[in-house]
Design an enzyme around this catalytic site. Structure first.
Site, PDB file in Angstrom:
ATOM      1  N   LYS A 321      18.932 -23.650 -10.062  1.00 17.54           N
ATOM      2  CA  LYS A 321      19.727 -23.889  -8.851  1.00 17.54           C
ATOM      3  C   LYS A 321      21.226 -23.956  -9.130  1.00 17.54           C
ATOM      4  O   LYS A 321      22.030 -23.538  -8.285  1.00 17.54           O
ATOM      5  CB  LYS A 321      19.243 -25.155  -8.149  1.00 17.54           C
ATOM      6  CG  LYS A 321      17.840 -25.004  -7.576  1.00 17.54           C
ATOM      7  CD  LYS A 321      17.400 -26.224  -6.800  1.00 17.54           C
ATOM      8  CE  LYS A 321      15.987 -26.012  -6.245  1.00 17.54           C
ATOM      9  NZ  LYS A 321      15.538 -27.134  -5.400  1.00 17.54           N
ATOM     10  N   ASP A 358      18.000 -27.114   0.810  1.00 18.76           N
ATOM     11  CA  ASP A 358      17.254 -28.280   0.341  1.00 18.76           C
ATOM     12  C   ASP A 358      17.693 -29.563   1.041  1.00 18.76           C
ATOM     13  O   ASP A 358      16.870 -30.365   1.486  1.00 18.76           O
ATOM     14  CB  ASP A 358      17.459 -28.476  -1.168  1.00 18.76           C
ATOM     15  CG  ASP A 358      16.524 -27.615  -2.011  1.00 18.76           C
ATOM     16  OD1 ASP A 358      15.457 -27.226  -1.505  1.00 18.76           O
ATOM     17  OD2 ASP A 358      16.862 -27.345  -3.170  1.00 18.76           O
ATOM     18  N   ALA A 390      19.225 -35.247 -11.776  1.00 21.36           N
ATOM     19  CA  ALA A 390      20.591 -34.784 -11.506  1.00 21.36           C
ATOM     20  C   ALA A 390      20.687 -33.263 -11.543  1.00 21.36           C
ATOM     21  O   ALA A 390      21.762 -32.711 -11.745  1.00 21.36           O
ATOM     22  CB  ALA A 390      21.550 -35.393 -12.522  1.00 21.36           C
ATOM     23  N   ALA A 393      18.132 -30.019  -7.116  1.00 18.34           N
ATOM     24  CA  ALA A 393      17.545 -30.779  -6.023  1.00 18.34           C
ATOM     25  C   ALA A 393      18.160 -32.168  -5.924  1.00 18.34           C
ATOM     26  O   ALA A 393      18.399 -32.689  -4.832  1.00 18.34           O
ATOM     27  CB  ALA A 393      16.028 -30.874  -6.199  1.00 18.34           C
ATOM     28  N   THR A 415      18.754 -37.583 -19.083  1.00 17.43           N
ATOM     29  CA  THR A 415      19.971 -37.347 -19.863  1.00 17.43           C
ATOM     30  C   THR A 415      21.132 -37.982 -19.103  1.00 17.43           C
ATOM     31  O   THR A 415      21.532 -37.493 -18.040  1.00 17.43           O
ATOM     32  CB  THR A 415      20.222 -35.835 -20.037  1.00 17.43           C
ATOM     33  OG1 THR A 415      19.076 -35.233 -20.635  1.00 17.43           O
ATOM     34  CG2 THR A 415      21.435 -35.578 -20.914  1.00 17.43           C
ATOM     35  N   GLN A 509      12.900 -26.427   4.141  1.00 22.51           N
ATOM     36  CA  GLN A 509      13.875 -25.581   3.436  1.00 22.51           C
ATOM     37  C   GLN A 509      13.461 -24.116   3.476  1.00 22.51           C
ATOM     38  O   GLN A 509      14.304 -23.223   3.564  1.00 22.51           O
ATOM     39  CB  GLN A 509      14.082 -26.058   2.003  1.00 22.51           C
ATOM     40  CG  GLN A 509      12.858 -26.085   1.106  1.00 22.51           C
ATOM     41  CD  GLN A 509      12.540 -24.756   0.456  1.00 22.51           C
ATOM     42  OE1 GLN A 509      13.449 -23.958   0.199  1.00 22.51           O
ATOM     43  NE2 GLN A 509      11.272 -24.501   0.212  1.00 22.51           N
ATOM     44  N   GLN A 513      15.346 -20.785   4.960  1.00 20.82           N
ATOM     45  CA  GLN A 513      15.468 -19.579   4.137  1.00 20.82           C
ATOM     46  C   GLN A 513      14.979 -18.359   4.890  1.00 20.82           C
ATOM     47  O   GLN A 513      15.634 -17.301   4.873  1.00 20.82           O
ATOM     48  CB  GLN A 513      14.656 -19.736   2.851  1.00 20.82           C
ATOM     49  CG  GLN A 513      15.256 -20.654   1.826  1.00 20.82           C
ATOM     50  CD  GLN A 513      14.379 -20.787   0.588  1.00 20.82           C
ATOM     51  OE1 GLN A 513      13.188 -20.507   0.631  1.00 20.82           O
ATOM     52  NE2 GLN A 513      14.971 -21.208  -0.511  1.00 20.82           N
TER      53      GLN A 513
END
Length: 538
Positions: A321, A358, A390, A393, A415, A509, A513
């Site tokens: 993404k 999204d 993070a 999405a 992370t 979503q 689209q």
């Protein structure tokens, strides 16, 4: 490699195949009969007819009870069953050295194939490396039988130069039809195999094996392939990555494809779990669109986009993404603000425009959940929202929560650096926190939004946040929709939380689209039902 060509083979090669074009409906759908008994093979021939195949490949090398000293009875019975169900047969007797099951003497194997032709088999499949032996004696193969010369590479997909040279040598060597099956190491290999039939003057079957080769099978009719293979079921595939006949016929509407068919797809890694093909293909069919939507297992986005410049649009999922926004030629302002895109749409000039559908779909589903029993116009206003993940999405969810008035957004990620970067990008109202603190309950909020794939099939037993940490939340949302009831949602319900499944986000979503792809209103309820139907065991 120079091959000896018999006169009969040369005459047969000159005769054009009646189905060697890319006209609508011209593709042959073949099912390989891989039963290990003759009785089982006859059953599979009947099933192939019932499921919609229009050719069967008789894999003699799978048979355990074939009498090689007198194969006449076996061949007559199998070819007779094919005739009874009006299914042309390809007789194949694949040796171990070409990936098959037969490990006996070559002269015997080739003699059985020739005998099948004498008995009237419409096709026989002969390995390219055995062609000079097969054609050693002229006049043994009737002109009524088409000879498929085949080559299989179970390691890679060779260069275009090698592939094109191989096809030419096959036709020089006596092929009526050339067949090449390679292994797709990258999805770009599918693009090269799809292009191969258009580079030849004769009919070509060009397929890439493995999940990254799936587009070469589904889109064969659009690109002029002579034939594609579909299995009777997922458990009866004769090659890696083979779809079922039912999916080829019903899901991907193979018989309706032509050179003009538009192609859309879901780009991700992994992607096999996605219900997007079921949802979008149902919507495209209902809208009467000459279009198909396919799964695309992609390692790197830029090389993939360069390899498929004619495709009309893409849904984008984990982990691409962020790259989708970077690779787009232009972007919708909302996608730019979020810093991630889940939709790429081909523009009239050929470039790609990025969108993010999204955030609105997910936040609308969350707001609907929060409104249960309340009449708040802005149910997220003043709420403390915790976002797990993070990535693309997560960015969309965090952006949407702030956009709809959340008092603050706490972002965590396994992370920590990624969480810090996202919080910094979001600015005021966003803060990065340690994932371990959220997972254990040391850090909590009012609304929990999971944007990660933790808990998605096939690891349904996992959860991003412990059950003990869920009690303080009013609502828990999980972007995962396979399964519908994740462990996270089950444990949240037990803690008394309102729960929202990823299904609403997924359908929402996708509906946006669809409208971006086609300019037509999305059949939302049909798309929802198609998704639910696809999740039922078959």
């Amino acid at each position: 490699m120079s091959l000896v060509v018999s006169a009969s083979a040369t005459e047969a090669a000159v005769e054009p195949s009646p189905l060697a074009t890319s006209e609508r409906g011209s593709i042959l759908v073949c099912t390989s009969v891989i039963a290990d008994t003759v009785d089982g093979a006859v059953t599979e021939i009947r099933e192939a007819a019932e499921f919609g195949a229009n050719v069967v490949e008789l894999r003699l090398d799978f048979l355990k009870d074939i009498d090689l000293l007198d194969p006449k009875a076996t061949l007559k019975r199998l070819l007779g069953a094919c005739d009874a169900y009006k299914l042309p047969a390809i007789v194949t007797f694949r040796p171990e050295w070409e990936g098959g099951q037969f490990n006996g003497p070559e002269p015997l194997r080739l003699a059985v194939l020739k005998y099948a032709a004498v008995l009237g088999a419409p096709y026989v499949d002969v390995e390219y490396l055995a062609a000079n032996f097969f054609f050693a004696s002229e006049g043994e193969v009737p002109l009524s039988t088409k000879v498929i010369l085949s080559h299989h590479d179970y390691d890679e997909t060779p260069s275009d130069e090698i592939l094109e040279a191989l096809v030419k040598e096959m036709f020089k060597g006596g092929a009526d039809i050339a067949k090449i099956a390679t292994t797709a190491q990258r999805i770009e290999d599918s693009a090269r195999m799809l292009a191969l039939p258009g580079k030849s003057s004769g009919p070509v079957i060009a397929l890439a094996m493995g999940e990254k080769g799936l587009p070469s099978r589904i889109l064969a009719p659009k690109f002029g392939g002579y034939l594609t293979f579909g299995a009777l079921s997922d458990s009866k595939t004769s090659a890696p990555g083979q779809p079922t006949v039912t999916d080829l016929r019903k899901l991907y509407r193979l018989q309706d494809q032509s050179a003009a068919t538009q192609v859309y797809g879901i780009v991700g890694n992994p992607v096999s779990h996605s219900r997007s093909p079921a949802l979008h293909n149902a919507a495209l069919a209902a809208a009467g669109m000459d279009a198909v939507y396919v799964p695309l297992l992609v390692d790197e986005l830029r090389p993939f986009l360069d390899a498929f410049p004619s495709f009309s649009g893409f849904s984008v999922t984990i982990p691409h993404k962020l790259a989708a926004l970077e690779c787009a030629d232009e972007a919708d302002p909302v996608a730019e603000r979020i810093g991630a895109a889940n939709t790429l749409v081909r523009q009239p000039g050929g470039g790609l425009k990025a969108y993010n559908t999204d955030w609105s779909a997910a936040i609308s589903a969350v707001e609907t959940g929060l409104r249960e029993g309340e009449s708040a116009e802005a149910p997220l206003k003043g709420q403390r929202v915790v976002v797990v993940g993070a990535g693309g999405a997560g960015r969309a969810l965090a952006f949407g929560a702030l956009e709809r008035g959340a008092a603050g957004v706490l972002v965590c990620n396994r992370t920590r650096e990624k969480a810090d970067a996202l919080a910094a990008a979001l600015g005021d109202g966003a803060e990065a926190v340690d994932y371990a603190d959220v997972a254990s309950g040391r850090t909590t909020g009012d609304v929990l939004l999971n944007s990660t794939s933790i808990g998605m099939h096939p690891v349904e037993g996992e959860t991003p946040v412990s059950a003990e940490a869920l009690g303080s939340y009013k609502l828990v949302f999980d972007a995962v929709y396979t399964p519908l009831q994740t462990r996270l949602l089950k444990e949240a319900q037990e803690q008394g939380c309102i729960t929202v499944s990823g299904l609403d986000m997924f359908v929402g979503q996708a509906a946006e689209q669809f409208e971006l792809f086609t300019g037509k209103p999305a059949p939302v309820e049909l798309m929802r039902q198609a998704t639910l139907d696809s999740m039922q065991p078959h």
